[in-house]
Design a protein around this motif. Structure first.
Motif, PDB file in Angstrom:
ATOM      1  N   CYS A   1       0.850  -1.196   0.000  1.00 38.72           N
ATOM      2  CA  CYS A   1       0.000   0.000   0.000  1.00 38.72           C
ATOM      3  C   CYS A   1       0.878   1.235   0.000  1.00 38.72           C
ATOM      4  O   CYS A   1       1.672   1.435   0.931  1.00 38.72           O
ATOM      5  CB  CYS A   1      -0.896   0.048   1.231  1.00 38.72           C
ATOM      6  SG  CYS A   1      -2.044  -1.307   1.407  1.00 38.72           S
ATOM      7  N   GLY A   2       0.730   2.059  -1.007  1.00 35.81           N
ATOM      8  CA  GLY A   2       1.527   3.264  -1.076  1.00 35.81           C
ATOM      9  C   GLY A   2       1.003   4.379  -0.189  1.00 35.81           C
ATOM     10  O   GLY A   2       1.758   5.202   0.311  1.00 35.81           O
ATOM     11  N   LYS A   3      -0.314   4.439   0.033  1.00 34.23           N
ATOM     12  CA  LYS A   3      -0.945   5.482   0.833  1.00 34.23           C
ATOM     13  C   LYS A   3      -1.751   4.836   1.964  1.00 34.23           C
ATOM     14  O   LYS A   3      -2.189   3.693   1.846  1.00 34.23           O
ATOM     15  CB  LYS A   3      -1.881   6.326  -0.029  1.00 34.23           C
ATOM     16  CG  LYS A   3      -1.230   6.982  -1.240  1.00 34.23           C
ATOM     17  CD  LYS A   3      -0.315   8.107  -0.831  1.00 34.23           C
ATOM     18  CE  LYS A   3       0.122   8.946  -2.027  1.00 34.23           C
ATOM     19  NZ  LYS A   3       0.797   8.175  -3.072  1.00 34.23           N
ATOM     20  N   PRO A   4      -1.989   5.560   3.063  1.00 37.82           N
ATOM     21  CA  PRO A   4      -2.758   4.987   4.169  1.00 37.82           C
ATOM     22  C   PRO A   4      -4.158   4.526   3.764  1.00 37.82           C
ATOM     23  O   PRO A   4      -4.696   3.594   4.368  1.00 37.82           O
ATOM     24  CB  PRO A   4      -2.833   6.144   5.173  1.00 37.82           C
ATOM     25  CG  PRO A   4      -1.622   6.970   4.887  1.00 37.82           C
ATOM     26  CD  PRO A   4      -1.429   6.885   3.401  1.00 37.82           C
ATOM     27  N   ALA A   5      -4.741   5.156   2.757  1.00 34.40           N
ATOM     28  CA  ALA A   5      -6.091   4.776   2.337  1.00 34.40           C
ATOM     29  C   ALA A   5      -6.109   3.506   1.491  1.00 34.40           C
ATOM     30  O   ALA A   5      -7.171   2.935   1.245  1.00 34.40           O
ATOM     31  CB  ALA A   5      -6.742   5.909   1.544  1.00 34.40           C
TER      32      ALA A   5
END
Length: 235
Positions: free
Chosen positions: A134-138
């Motif tokens: 996952c590159g972003k927390p979302a």
């Protein structure tokens, strides 16, 4: 970033090799940066060897996409799945290969990303990082390794990520036993398997992660040999 070509589905087919499916029209060349996705969710199939410098699924257009590498080799410098808040699924079938050629592979950057390996190979041999879950927390990332193999130098974790393993193999260069024990809850056996097994080959400096049908006993050896951690099947 700017893209050299966009998928618009203009040919009305799923084929990567139909020139009219691209804007501008023309099958992409190896040095092109590509954005994929169309409305409604587009099926895109690579059935002949292809290459590009970068592929983003859904980055600027916010469109979902189902992407399949079917019996062919797709080589790209970057491969970013679910790079926006979209649902993006990648399928590797019939001995196909997705090779990120010493750069980054994101299972999800921002949206909900899934990679299904049914029969074939995913390669990410980036010497600095490894597979980004996952590159972003979302982001929410899932790997389903039904068969075939994933070969990488490591795994970069994220907020929400899962690796489900059936008959396939996850091969990580180096000794990743500590990582696998730390994140054991993120690895699940599927397809009737009951536990996850971790083997470290000290001579080849290779960690192989598989699923097995019988419960395994946790053993962590200092040098070489076999390391197993328990992961019970989830109902």
């Amino acid at each position: 970033m700017s893209y050299a070509a966009y998928w618009d589905g203009g040919a009305g087919t799923t084929s990567w090799n139909d020139a009219a499916n691209w804007d501008p029209d023309g099958v992409p060349t190896p040095d092109t940066d590509l954005e994929l996705g169309a409305e409604p969710a587009q099926e895109i199939v690579v059935s002949a060897n292809a290459s590009s410098s970068r592929i983003d699924l859904g980055y600027e257009n916010d469109y979902d996409v189902n992407f399949t590498v079917d019996g062919a080799t797709l080589t790209t410098g970057w491969f970013v799945n679910a790079s926006k808040k979209v649902d993006a699924t990648v399928n590797i079938t019939n001995g196909g290969t997705l090779d990120t050629a010493y750069n980054r592979l994101y299972i999800s950057n921002y949206g909900t990303g899934v990679i299904n390996v049914y029969d074939g190979t995913v390669k990410n041999l980036n010497t600095e990082y490894g597979i980004f879950m996952c590159g972003k927390p979302a982001g929410e990332a899932t790997i389903n390794l039904y068969d075939g193999e994933i070969i990488a130098n490591g795994i970069e974790t994220g907020n929400q990520w899962t690796v489900n393993i059936g008959s396939g193999e996850l091969k990580l260069n180096g000794d990743h036993r500590t990582f696998m024990n730390t994140y054991s809850d993120n690895f699940n056996p599927i397809q009737g398997m009951t536990s996850i097994q971790v083997d470290y080959d000290s001579q080849g400096d290779l960690t192989t992660v598989t699923a097995v049908p019988e419960p395994a006993t946790l053993t962590l050896l200092g040098i070489g040999g076999l390391s197993l951690f328990r992961r019970k099947r989830k109902n």
